[in-house]
Design a protein around this motif. Structure first.
Motif, PDB file in Angstrom:
ATOM      1  N   ILE A  66      42.977  37.315  34.924  1.00 38.57           N
ATOM      2  CA  ILE A  66      42.113  38.489  35.096  1.00 38.57           C
ATOM      3  C   ILE A  66      42.333  39.433  33.925  1.00 38.57           C
ATOM      4  CG2 ILE A  66      41.591  40.496  36.530  1.00 38.57           C
ATOM      5  CD1 ILE A  66      42.273  38.921  38.969  1.00 38.57           C
ATOM      6  N   MET A  67      41.239  39.803  33.264  1.00 33.49           N
ATOM      7  CA  MET A  67      41.279  40.719  32.126  1.00 33.49           C
ATOM      8  C   MET A  67      40.911  42.120  32.602  1.00 33.49           C
ATOM      9  SD  MET A  67      38.997  40.657  28.611  1.00 33.49           S
ATOM     10  CE  MET A  67      40.022  39.485  27.736  1.00 33.49           C
ATOM     11  N   THR A  68      41.688  43.118  32.201  1.00 40.05           N
ATOM     12  CA  THR A  68      41.456  44.487  32.633  1.00 40.05           C
ATOM     13  C   THR A  68      41.538  45.447  31.454  1.00 40.05           C
ATOM     14  OG1 THR A  68      43.819  44.732  33.151  1.00 40.05           O
ATOM     15  CG2 THR A  68      42.356  44.090  34.959  1.00 40.05           C
ATOM     16  N   ASP A  69      41.001  46.647  31.664  1.00 39.51           N
ATOM     17  CA  ASP A  69      41.123  47.754  30.717  1.00 39.51           C
ATOM     18  C   ASP A  69      41.840  48.877  31.461  1.00 39.51           C
ATOM     19  OD1 ASP A  69      40.922  49.764  28.883  1.00 39.51           O
ATOM     20  OD2 ASP A  69      38.731  49.957  28.972  1.00 39.51           O
ATOM     21  N   SER A  70      43.090  49.122  31.125  1.00 36.18           N
ATOM     22  CA  SER A  70      43.910  50.073  31.874  1.00 36.18           C
ATOM     23  C   SER A  70      43.459  51.518  31.699  1.00 36.18           C
ATOM     24  CB  SER A  70      45.375  49.951  31.448  1.00 36.18           C
ATOM     25  OG  SER A  70      45.514  50.212  30.057  1.00 36.18           O
ATOM     26  N   SER A  71      42.750  51.806  30.624  1.00 37.30           N
ATOM     27  CA  SER A  71      42.343  53.186  30.355  1.00 37.30           C
ATOM     28  C   SER A  71      41.012  53.558  31.004  1.00 37.30           C
ATOM     29  CB  SER A  71      42.245  53.415  28.843  1.00 37.30           C
ATOM     30  OG  SER A  71      41.238  52.578  28.283  1.00 37.30           O
ATOM     31  N   ALA A  72      40.288  52.589  31.500  1.00 41.62           N
ATOM     32  CA  ALA A  72      38.976  52.849  32.093  1.00 41.62           C
ATOM     33  C   ALA A  72      39.102  53.507  33.459  1.00 41.62           C
ATOM     34  CB  ALA A  72      38.187  51.548  32.205  1.00 41.62           C
ATOM     35  N   ASN A  73      37.974  53.994  33.981  1.00 39.37           N
ATOM     36  CA  ASN A  73      37.910  54.603  35.311  1.00 39.37           C
ATOM     37  C   ASN A  73      38.923  55.749  35.452  1.00 39.37           C
ATOM     38  OD1 ASN A  73      37.112  54.997  37.972  1.00 39.37           O
ATOM     39  ND2 ASN A  73      38.423  53.357  38.773  1.00 39.37           N
ATOM     40  N   LYS A  74      38.928  56.623  34.446  1.00 39.63           N
ATOM     41  CA  LYS A  74      39.807  57.802  34.443  1.00 39.63           C
ATOM     42  C   LYS A  74      41.286  57.435  34.558  1.00 39.63           C
ATOM     43  CE  LYS A  74      36.201  60.704  36.513  1.00 39.63           C
ATOM     44  NZ  LYS A  74      35.853  61.607  37.647  1.00 39.63           N
ATOM     45  N   GLY A  75      41.640  56.330  33.899  1.00 37.37           N
ATOM     46  CA  GLY A  75      43.029  55.897  33.901  1.00 37.37           C
ATOM     47  C   GLY A  75      43.431  55.044  35.082  1.00 37.37           C
ATOM     48  N   ASN A  76      42.483  54.762  35.984  1.00 43.93           N
ATOM     49  CA  ASN A  76      42.781  53.915  37.139  1.00 43.93           C
ATOM     50  C   ASN A  76      42.602  52.431  36.844  1.00 43.93           C
ATOM     51  OD1 ASN A  76      43.454  55.973  39.023  1.00 43.93           O
ATOM     52  ND2 ASN A  76      41.270  56.446  39.261  1.00 43.93           N
ATOM     53  N   GLY A  77      42.004  52.118  35.692  1.00 38.09           N
ATOM     54  CA  GLY A  77      41.818  50.725  35.308  1.00 38.09           C
ATOM     55  C   GLY A  77      40.537  50.124  35.834  1.00 38.09           C
ATOM     56  N   ALA A  78      40.051  49.109  35.133  1.00 41.90           N
ATOM     57  CA  ALA A  78      38.832  48.401  35.536  1.00 41.90           C
ATOM     58  C   ALA A  78      38.965  46.937  35.159  1.00 41.90           C
ATOM     59  CB  ALA A  78      37.601  49.012  34.873  1.00 41.90           C
ATOM     60  N   VAL A  79      38.348  46.071  35.958  1.00 44.85           N
ATOM     61  CA  VAL A  79      38.355  44.637  35.692  1.00 44.85           C
ATOM     62  C   VAL A  79      37.200  44.308  34.760  1.00 44.85           C
ATOM     63  CG1 VAL A  79      38.099  42.336  36.704  1.00 44.85           C
ATOM     64  CG2 VAL A  79      39.442  44.078  37.894  1.00 44.85           C
ATOM     65  N   LEU A  80      37.501  43.573  33.694  1.00 55.35           N
ATOM     66  CA  LEU A  80      36.489  43.185  32.716  1.00 55.35           C
ATOM     67  C   LEU A  80      35.981  41.761  32.939  1.00 55.35           C
ATOM     68  CD1 LEU A  80      38.198  44.592  29.490  1.00 55.35           C
ATOM     69  CD2 LEU A  80      36.611  45.764  31.045  1.00 55.35           C
ATOM     70  N   GLY A  81      36.842  40.892  33.423  1.00 54.35           N
ATOM     71  CA  GLY A  81      36.425  39.512  33.630  1.00 54.35           C
ATOM     72  C   GLY A  81      37.546  38.687  34.215  1.00 54.35           C
ATOM     73  N   MET A  82      37.224  37.436  34.532  1.00 49.87           N
ATOM     74  CA  MET A  82      38.235  36.543  35.099  1.00 49.87           C
ATOM     75  C   MET A  82      37.885  35.098  34.765  1.00 49.87           C
ATOM     76  SD  MET A  82      37.264  34.623  38.010  1.00 49.87           S
ATOM     77  CE  MET A  82      35.764  34.560  39.019  1.00 49.87           C
ATOM     78  N   LEU A  83      38.924  34.262  34.802  1.00 47.22           N
ATOM     79  CA  LEU A  83      38.796  32.828  34.543  1.00 47.22           C
ATOM     80  C   LEU A  83      39.721  32.099  35.505  1.00 47.22           C
ATOM     81  CD1 LEU A  83      37.906  30.409  32.702  1.00 47.22           C
ATOM     82  CD2 LEU A  83      39.875  30.945  31.278  1.00 47.22           C
ATOM     83  N   LYS A  84      39.161  31.143  36.251  1.00 53.00           N
ATOM     84  CA  LYS A  84      39.970  30.371  37.198  1.00 53.00           C
ATOM     85  C   LYS A  84      40.012  28.917  36.757  1.00 53.00           C
ATOM     86  CE  LYS A  84      38.712  29.093  41.442  1.00 53.00           C
ATOM     87  NZ  LYS A  84      38.448  29.057  42.895  1.00 53.00           N
ATOM     88  N   ILE A  85      41.218  28.343  36.760  1.00 49.27           N
ATOM     89  CA  ILE A  85      41.407  26.959  36.359  1.00 49.27           C
ATOM     90  C   ILE A  85      42.260  26.244  37.393  1.00 49.27           C
ATOM     91  CG2 ILE A  85      41.253  27.520  33.902  1.00 49.27           C
ATOM     92  CD1 ILE A  85      44.333  27.239  33.809  1.00 49.27           C
ATOM     93  N   GLY A  86      42.275  24.916  37.320  1.00 49.01           N
ATOM     94  CA  GLY A  86      43.127  24.145  38.212  1.00 49.01           C
ATOM     95  C   GLY A  86      42.892  22.664  38.032  1.00 49.01           C
ATOM     96  N   PRO A  87      43.855  21.845  38.408  1.00 52.17           N
ATOM     97  CA  PRO A  87      43.684  20.390  38.313  1.00 52.17           C
ATOM     98  C   PRO A  87      42.779  19.873  39.427  1.00 52.17           C
ATOM     99  CG  PRO A  87      45.798  20.903  39.302  1.00 52.17           C
ATOM    100  CD  PRO A  87      45.192  22.217  38.921  1.00 52.17           C
ATOM    101  N   LYS A  88      42.032  18.835  39.117  1.00 44.50           N
ATOM    102  CA  LYS A  88      41.164  18.181  40.093  1.00 44.50           C
ATOM    103  C   LYS A  88      41.265  16.675  39.909  1.00 44.50           C
ATOM    104  CE  LYS A  88      38.762  21.528  42.204  1.00 44.50           C
ATOM    105  NZ  LYS A  88      38.603  21.644  43.680  1.00 44.50           N
ATOM    106  N   LYS A  89      41.315  15.962  41.017  1.00 42.80           N
ATOM    107  CA  LYS A  89      41.273  14.502  40.939  1.00 42.80           C
ATOM    108  C   LYS A  89      39.815  14.080  40.774  1.00 42.80           C
ATOM    109  CE  LYS A  89      44.097  12.049  43.332  1.00 42.80           C
ATOM    110  NZ  LYS A  89      44.791  11.367  42.215  1.00 42.80           N
TER     111      LYS A  89
END
Length: 280
Positions: A66-89
């Motif tokens: 999960i990618m975030t910007d800690s300075s956004a939202n008046k210093g409360n932080g905001a999520v910029l994006g996410m990437l989910k991975i995992g093994p699969k048969k």
């Protein structure tokens, strides 16, 4: 993507890595954040249900960045994006048509918030994942990528020639080259949350925020992966993300998908010799 709480206590770095046990032992507020991001990805991709759900992820062997910007939202932080991975048969075909049973590392969900697309953040997040897992981009399998994701891989990593499969996964030329098929994707960790990653991300955020850019995106038509491969529409190269909505998920309600009523089974007039009615 802003929340009504300070999220910086959950995300100590620009890109924070979680596994299932991390989420299982975490605060319920983090579960809510994961669910919210997963729902935003569902809306953007026009899916019937989210790919990323906190409860199922907590009981899995998958990994979430999960990618975030800690300075956004008046210093409360905001999520910029996410990437989910995992093994699969998976059963994957090589160029000779030979079927191979493998457990490759797969990209399962990839999302950048609409407010910060076309800022290079997707490339930063994806490259961080490749470096952290110590894997080359042509050694991964991708679950049902959209035409925008395919364009992203083509533009940034030069991936053009795919090997057709009978399932929804996509692999590229080089997947089977010079590798031990039993050890295709045994991830290892390295280069975690480097300072260069943070500085690149923050500089791009500041640059684009100062310029006041507003970005418009085309809607994504409902299209299968096969159609994307064999009938690729003319596409603006600026459209790099799989999104069909301008929804601001931090303020707008979730889009609803209506499901048509399915026909109910009924008994035919023809009965078997045992006196039982057949269905359909």
């Amino acid at each position: 993507m802003e929340f009504d709480l300070n999220i910086n206590r959950f995300f100590r770095n620009t890109v924070t890595k979680f596994n299932g046990q991390d989420i299982a032992r975490s605060d319920p507020e983090l579960w809510r954040i994961v669910d919210y991001v997963g729902e935003a990805s569902r809306v953007a991709q026009n899916l019937h249900r989210p790919v990323t759900i906190a409860h199922s992820f907590a009981n899995s062997n998958q990994t979430l960045y999960i990618m975030t910007d800690s300075s956004a939202n008046k210093g409360n932080g905001a999520v910029l994006g996410m990437l989910k991975i995992g093994p699969k048969k998976l059963f994957l075909l090589d160029r000779k048509g030979q079927q191979n049973e493998l457990d490759p590392l797969c990209v399962l969900d990839f999302y950048i918030h609409e407010s910060c697309q076309r800022m290079g953040l997707g490339k930063v997040l994806f490259t961080h994942f490749l470096e952290d897992e110590n894997i080359h981009v042509d050694k991964i399998a991708i679950d049902r990528p959209s035409e925008k994701f395919l364009g992203f891989l083509r533009k940034h990593y030069g991936l053009k020639d795919f090997i057709p499969q009978v399932n929804n996964f996509v692999i590229y030329e080089g997947f089977f080259d010079n590798c031990d098929r039993q050890a295709l994707n045994k991830p290892s960790t390295c280069n975690k949350n480097s300072s260069s990653l943070s500085s690149r991300c923050n500089s791009m955020i500041a640059l684009n925020s100062a310029s006041g850019q507003s970005i418009n995106f085309r809607t994504r038509s409902k299209q299968s992966v096969t159609e994307c491969f064999y009938h690729e529409p003319e596409c603006n190269q600026n459209d790099l993300w799989r999104t069909n909505s301008l929804v601001n998920v931090s303020r707008s309600p979730t889009a609803q998908i209506s499901v048509q009523n399915q026909p109910k089974p009924f008994a035919t007039e023809t009965a078997s010799k045992f006196g039982h009615h057949r269905l359909w």
